[in-house]
Scaffold this motif. Structure first.
Motif, PDB file in Angstrom:
ATOM      1  N   LYS A 141       0.907  -1.263   0.054  1.00 21.28           N
ATOM      2  CA  LYS A 141      -0.006   0.057   0.007  1.00 21.28           C
ATOM      3  C   LYS A 141       0.958   1.264  -0.050  1.00 21.28           C
ATOM      4  N   ASN A 142       0.690   2.293  -0.493  1.00 23.33           N
ATOM      5  CA  ASN A 142       1.112   3.583  -0.719  1.00 23.33           C
ATOM      6  C   ASN A 142       1.119   4.084   0.612  1.00 23.33           C
ATOM      7  N   GLN A 172      -0.372   9.374   2.396  1.00 25.33           N
ATOM      8  CA  GLN A 172      -1.970   9.521   2.204  1.00 25.33           C
ATOM      9  C   GLN A 172      -2.292  11.276   2.440  1.00 25.33           C
ATOM     10  N   ASP A 226      -5.508  13.864   3.172  1.00 20.93           N
ATOM     11  CA  ASP A 226      -6.896  13.849   3.538  1.00 20.93           C
ATOM     12  C   ASP A 226      -7.603  15.090   3.440  1.00 20.93           C
ATOM     13  N   TYR A 272       2.582  16.110  -4.865  1.00 16.02           N
ATOM     14  CA  TYR A 272       1.624  15.446  -3.950  1.00 16.02           C
ATOM     15  C   TYR A 272       0.751  14.325  -4.482  1.00 16.02           C
ATOM     16  N   LEU A 286       0.625  10.096  -4.547  1.00 12.25           N
ATOM     17  CA  LEU A 286      -0.553   9.303  -4.186  1.00 12.25           C
ATOM     18  C   LEU A 286      -0.706   8.377  -5.238  1.00 12.25           C
TER      19      LEU A 286
END
Length: 71
Positions: free
Chosen positions: A5-6, A9, A11, A59, A63
């Protein structure tokens, strides 16, 4: 990373770039600069906006990175 998984994160939603200048001008340091040296202030505000857009794009690339395990 171990799970494929990356780890990066984010939000928050994408900024409304049309409001970015107003946000900066609400800060005293930018507001004072605009009063003291309007021409230089405009140049620096544009440079700040350009750099912020560049970092946000970076960024988004983070992602999109693929962390899946090769088979």
């Amino acid at each position: 990373v171990e799970q494929g998984k990356n780890p990066f994160q984010m939000d928050s939603k994408e900024p409304d770039w049309s409001k970015y200048r107003d946000f900066l001008m609400s800060e005293t340091r930018y507001n004072q600069l605009a009063q003291i040296n309007p021409d230089k202030a405009e140049e620096l505000l544009q440079a700040n906006l350009d750099d912020s857009k560049r970092r946000y794009a970076m960024y988004k690339r983070y992602l999109a990175m693929d962390y899946s395990k090769p088979e």
